[in-house]
Design an enzyme around this catalytic site. Structure first.
Site, short mmCIF file in Angstrom:
data_model
loop_
_atom_site.label_atom_id
_atom_site.label_comp_id
_atom_site.label_asym_id
_atom_site.label_seq_id
_atom_site.Cartn_x
_atom_site.Cartn_y
_atom_site.Cartn_z
N GLU A 36 -13.01 5.34 4.08
CA GLU A 36 -13.12 4.71 5.39
C GLU A 36 -14.38 5.07 6.13
O GLU A 36 -14.80 4.34 7.04
CB GLU A 36 -11.95 5.16 6.25
CG GLU A 36 -10.63 4.75 5.70
CD GLU A 36 -9.50 5.46 6.40
OE1 GLU A 36 -9.73 6.56 6.94
OE2 GLU A 36 -8.41 4.91 6.41
N ARG B 268 -9.58 -0.26 7.56
CA ARG B 268 -10.53 0.71 7.04
C ARG B 268 -10.80 1.86 8.01
O ARG B 268 -11.95 2.21 8.29
CB ARG B 268 -11.84 0.05 6.63
CG ARG B 268 -12.48 0.87 5.50
CD ARG B 268 -13.43 0.11 4.67
NE ARG B 268 -13.75 0.90 3.50
CZ ARG B 268 -14.23 0.41 2.38
NH1 ARG B 268 -14.45 -0.86 2.26
NH2 ARG B 268 -14.49 1.19 1.36
N CYS B 269 -9.72 2.42 8.51
CA CYS B 269 -9.88 3.63 9.31
C CYS B 269 -8.54 4.33 9.38
O CYS B 269 -7.51 3.74 9.12
CB CYS B 269 -10.42 3.34 10.69
SG CYS B 269 -9.23 2.73 11.86
N GLN C 201 0.83 -1.21 0.00
CA GLN C 201 0.00 0.00 0.00
C GLN C 201 0.86 1.26 0.00
O GLN C 201 0.35 2.36 -0.21
CB GLN C 201 -0.95 0.00 1.21
CG GLN C 201 -2.07 -1.02 1.10
CD GLN C 201 -3.06 -0.98 2.26
OE1 GLN C 201 -3.18 -1.96 2.97
NE2 GLN C 201 -3.77 0.13 2.44
N1 PCD Z 1 -13.58 9.89 -3.76
C1 PCD Z 1 -14.42 10.74 -4.46
N2 PCD Z 1 -14.78 11.95 -3.90
C2 PCD Z 1 -14.34 12.28 -2.68
C3 PCD Z 1 -13.49 11.40 -1.96
C4 PCD Z 1 -13.12 10.22 -2.55
O1 PCD Z 1 -14.86 10.42 -5.57
N3 PCD Z 1 -14.67 13.44 -2.11
C5 PCD Z 1 -13.14 8.62 -4.37
C6 PCD Z 1 -11.63 8.68 -4.64
O2 PCD Z 1 -11.28 9.25 -5.77
C7 PCD Z 1 -11.22 7.22 -4.51
C8 PCD Z 1 -12.19 6.69 -3.49
O3 PCD Z 1 -13.33 7.57 -3.51
O4 PCD Z 1 -11.41 6.58 -5.70
C9 PCD Z 1 -11.57 6.61 -2.05
O5 PCD Z 1 -10.95 7.82 -1.78
P1 PCD Z 1 -10.24 8.16 -0.38
O6 PCD Z 1 -11.25 8.25 0.69
O7 PCD Z 1 -9.35 9.30 -0.58
O8 PCD Z 1 -9.39 6.85 0.00
P2 PCD Z 1 -8.08 6.30 -0.67
O9 PCD Z 1 -6.88 6.86 0.03
O10 PCD Z 1 -8.16 6.40 -2.12
O11 PCD Z 1 -8.21 4.77 -0.35
C10 PCD Z 1 -7.92 4.28 0.95
C11 PCD Z 1 -9.19 3.73 1.55
C12 PCD Z 1 -8.83 2.88 2.74
S1 PCD Z 1 -7.83 3.49 3.89
C13 PCD Z 1 -9.35 1.65 2.90
S2 PCD Z 1 -8.92 0.74 4.23
C14 PCD Z 1 -10.31 1.02 1.92
C15 PCD Z 1 -10.98 2.16 1.11
O12 PCD Z 1 -9.93 2.96 0.59
N4 PCD Z 1 -9.60 0.10 1.09
C16 PCD Z 1 -10.21 -0.28 -0.09
N5 PCD Z 1 -11.74 1.60 0.03
C17 PCD Z 1 -11.30 0.47 -0.61
N6 PCD Z 1 -11.94 0.08 -1.72
C18 PCD Z 1 -11.52 -1.02 -2.36
N7 PCD Z 1 -12.19 -1.40 -3.47
N8 PCD Z 1 -10.48 -1.76 -1.91
C19 PCD Z 1 -9.80 -1.40 -0.80
O13 PCD Z 1 -8.78 -2.08 -0.39
MO1 PCD Z 1 -6.99 1.69 5.19
O14 PCD Z 1 -6.11 2.78 6.26
O15 PCD Z 1 -5.81 0.97 4.25
O16 PCD Z 1 -7.25 0.48 6.54
#
Ligand code: PCD
Length: 805
Positions: free
Chosen positions: A759, A383-384, A236
């Protein structure tokens, strides 16, 4: 005279720029099975690596016998810590200021820990060889509970014995990692001591896992002749990986090329550095051949990147009529055997200090104690943005608990405590400055959309019916108003291993008026190739369809810190807008020259520069691009290219109002989600269709976490949920029909006003599902029960409340 058709509106639509639900360009290859993932990479003479892993959670490694394995035809090498030690590679730095064993150095600290790395001609031989390696272990006492670990004589990290200072300040016990504090403790305690009402609660945010569809993996290829190392992987943050590989291997950074090809979901799992990466690199150097390592599902769940495992205790005070006056939060954070959390250096507990949420709370205090146990390391932001899910879960539960204590409606309690629109930019008690928000408007819209009063009336009737024996189903209304903090971040306070968290975009406009742009981020499914082109299209006036977006190859992309923490839009998206403006500034000079007027006498109009007051005299961006290559323009360099490195002045603070309506069968513990309404405000919306997809995905992961997903251990440190037989992944069967909605409150400091969104649905979704379950039992005396609310636990709650009697 030039032709004035198409008109401005049509020209604007042709760009497919900001606000357009442009179809995802990457889907052509994804939907036809033409993606190129790490496991698709096959290099000539490539070897395959596999790990011998510890069956014990805590044990001394007495001996490793490789003989039988090495005798197996097709086995090329077996690496242990002893082999890596002379290179100094048996340990590696973590992203949290700790270090971690690459291969077991004398002992193991969690089940599944890497003990030896087998390299063979194919994956099957490697797996057979793993079975032939004889490891003698001597079991040690296991600590899986952080509270007990802090009292125990057992020293988990013998390598740190006697060290009273850690990466984040003093350590007060041999299993203690750090204490991190924010806010004013004395002032908070004073307010709590003198408050009219105080509500307290302890809650456990269980251990879970991002579980992306594609597991982690890498292919390392050392070209000994040219001294070049190429490392393909599920990264990433490819540039950060390049720097780390250079620092720990001593190979100069220009001789390392890191490539993230297509990635099948990241969700925080692919931010950290894992033993498999180091071992494939070393194995490639040792054997002179490319080496591939790809985790299987069990390895993924059991060893790389857990999330959460926060034991949180809160006190919240208020006046009798519900105005919140103070908040106190203490967290005991279980980090497992190594502190491998992926957080900016100054934030060992991530952005947990956003735990005052959407509310105007005058004084607050937070303390987090990090603790070692015999569990897998990780601590990633699934996802935060660095622990914001924990923070939002905490405050949204505390609000519900306070509402119960005050005997108040929880929606009203929220409303009277929201930060008001006119208070932004708002300085929160724990240090953050929220950029913009309009919480009341969002909340009122949500309440109206779901007919909140009607729902409450229906719920009250249901309670009557239940008591009268007319139904066995209760009804829960889950509420959440969350404030996210995304876009790490300002270089002044955010870095990963010392590298400031700016991001970048470079663009080259070709003579015929199409372009390629490269960024320091990397899509894992988010659709960057679609959306970054839209930002650029609106800025430079070339159609998004004419702009190729490329990410993930460190030999070509400008340096950037990668994609996680919903930072791509706030940081790299801003860089894209800024690079577009550089192009436009040069294009303006070229246009003025071509039109034989002064620079100030032309203005930008969608896809062209026009002479002010004479719009029939213009040069399109295509004309300008061509001219920049084929005409000598006095005072200007040929070509049309630019690069921008963007250091954001602040984070962005997206927010949202969510409502979940649920029926719960008290006899089976099965929840049925009747309705889920999600209003999100992420400022300026780039691609509404992609945003909707992001919301659906994030809510589904939230449903998983709230209603069943868990990494659980027994007392011996055995991971009980190491496969998809036990680890809950929701399918279409469990997932409801989501209703999405939005308001638009632009970020004042972002060049196009956009905030992150990826997120948000997870951050807001988890407390919303959980609050719905808990709310169903409020009328029967429940204050709080811990997630995950699987059928068994819900049944148990009903049973504990006497509802089965
Ligand atoms: N957007 C729009 N408008 C606004 C904002 C935003 O349209 N106002 C869109 C953009 O361009 C991109 C999306 O929506 O396409 C997202 O963005 P953002 O919020 O800035 O974010 P990024 O940096 O691009 O990415 C990151 C995130 C995270 S952190 C996570 S866990 C998850 C989410 O992303 N992962 C994933 N989502 C998703 N989806 C998918 N399909 N796969 C994946 O793996 Mo961490 O811290 O790493 O735990």
């Amino acid at each position: 005279m030039n032709d004035m058709t198409p008109d401005q509106k049509e020209r604007s639509a042709n760009l497919k720029g900001l606000g357009c639900s442009r179809k995802r360009v990457e889907d052509a290859r994804f939907t036809q099975g033409k993606g190129n993932y790490v496991d698709d990479i096959k290099l000539p003479n490539m070897l395959h690596g596999d790990f011998v892993r510890s069956p014990y959670a805590h044990a001394r490694v007495v001996s490793v016998n490789k003989e039988a394995a090495l005798a197996l035809p097709g086995v090329v090498a077996v690496l242990t810590a002893e082999d890596l030690a002379p290179l100094g590679l048996h340990w590696m730095p973590t992203l949290a200021g700790d270090k971690q064993m690459v291969l077991a150095d004398g002992k193991v600290l969690f089940q599944g820990q890497e003990v030896a790395f087998v390299v063979a001609n194919d994956r099957y031989i490697a797996a057979d060889a793993v079975e032939l390696i004889e490891v003698e272990y001597e079991e040690l006492p296991v600590l899986t509970n952080p509270f007990e670990a802090l009292k125990s004589d057992v020293v988990l990290r013998e390598d740190l014995a006697g060290q009273t200072e850690g990466a984040h300040g003093p350590r007060r016990h041999h299993n203690h990692i750090f204490t991190w504090e924010a806010g004013d403790e004395a002032a908070t305690n004073q307010v709590l001591d003198n408050a009219e009402v105080v509500a307290s609660e302890s809650m456990y945010y269980h251990r879970t896992h991002p579980c992306p569809l594609e597991t982690c993996g890498a292919v390392a290829s050392m070209d000994a002749v040219n001294g070049k190392l190429t490392l393909y992987g599920t990264f990433q943050a490819p540039h950060a990986i390049r720097t780390v590989v250079s620092l720990i291997s001593g190979i100069e950074e220009h001789n390392i090329r890191v490539v993230s090809p297509d990635i099948g979901g990241g969700f925080g799992n692919k931010v950290g550095a894992y033993s498999g990466y180091v071992c494939s690199v070393v194995a490639s150097i040792v054997t002179g051949k490319p080496v591939k390592w790809v985790e299987d599902r069990m390895e993924n769940l059991m060893t790389t990147a857990f999330a959460r495992d926060y034991h949180m205790t809160g006190k919240i005070s208020a006046t009798r009529d519900g105005k919140i006056t103070g908040l106190h939060c203490h967290v005991t954070a279980d980090h497992g055997g190594f502190d491998a959390c992926a957080d900016p250096t100054k934030f060992p507990a991530g952005f947990m200090n956003i735990c005052t949420g959407s509310y105007d709370i005058p004084v607050a205090y937070l303390a987090v104690d990090g603790v070692y146990t015999n569990k897998a390391p990780g601590g990633v932001s699934y996802r935060c943005s660095f622990r914001v899910t924990e923070a939002v879960y905490f405050i949204e539960r505390m609000i519900e608990v306070l509402a119960i204590k005050l005997n108040m409606d929880a929606a009203e309690l929220r409303r009277i405590n929201f930060i008001r629109k006119d208070q932004f930019p708002y300085k929160a008690a724990l240090g953050w400055e929220y950029d913009s928000g309009d919480y009341h408007t969002a909340w009122d819209k949500a309440m109206k959309a779901v007919d909140y009063d009607g729902l409450r009336a229906e719920q009250a009737q249901r309670v009557e019916d239940f008591k009268a024996g007319k139904t066995r189903k209760l009804m829960g209304i889950g509420l959440t108003h969350f404030t996210e903090i995304v876009g790490a971040g300002p270089v002044k306070n955010c870095d990963i291993l010392g590298m400031g968290m700016f991001d970048s975009c470079e663009i080259r406009i070709h003579p015929t008026g199409s372009a390629i742009a490269r960024l320091g981020t990397i899509s894992q499914g988010q659709g960057h190739a679609t959306t970054f082109a839209q930002i650029l299209a609106s800025e430079i006036g070339l159609s998004a369809d004419s702009i190729t977006i490329e990410e993930g190859d460190t030999d070509t992309a400008p340096y950037g810190l990668g994609t996680y923490g919903s930072r791509s839009t706030p940081v790299a998206g801003a860089a894209a807008a800024m690079v577009g403006r550089k192009i436009r500034a040069k294009a303006q000079m070229i246009a003025a020259y071509l039109l034989e007027v002064h620079d100030d006498d032309v203005e930008f109009d969608v896809d062209r520069f026009v002479v002010k007051g004479a719009p029939e005299r213009f040069k399109t961006m295509k004309d300008i691009a061509f001219a920049s290559y084929n005409q000598a323009i006095p005072g200007l360099e040929p070509g049309l290219e630019a690069v921008s490195y963007y250091d954001p002045p602040n984070m962005t603070y997206p927010f949202g109002a969510y409502v979940c309506v649920m029926d719960i069968d008290v006899d089976t513990g099965v929840p049925e989600i009747r309705r889920f309404y999600a209003l999100d405000d992420c400022g300026t919306r780039i691609n509404p269709m992609i945003i909707e997809g992001q919301i659906h995905g994030g809510l589904t992961e939230a449903l998983a976490v709230a209603l069943g997903q868990e990494i659980a251990y027994d007392d011996l440190g055995n991971c009980k949920t190491g496969s998809l037989m036990d680890f809950f992944l929701p399918t279409a069967w469990e997932v409801p029909n989501y209703e999405t909605d939005h308001t638009v409150t632009p970020s004042p400091h972002h060049p196009i006003g956009a905030k992150g969104v990826g997120e948000s649905p997870h951050v807001g979704g988890v407390p919303c599902f959980s609050n719905a379950v808990q709310d169903a039992f409020r009328a029967f005396g429940l204050t709080h029960t811990n997630m995950p609310h699987d059928h068994w636990r819900i049944w148990q709650t009903a049973n504990d409340l006497g509802l089965h009697d």
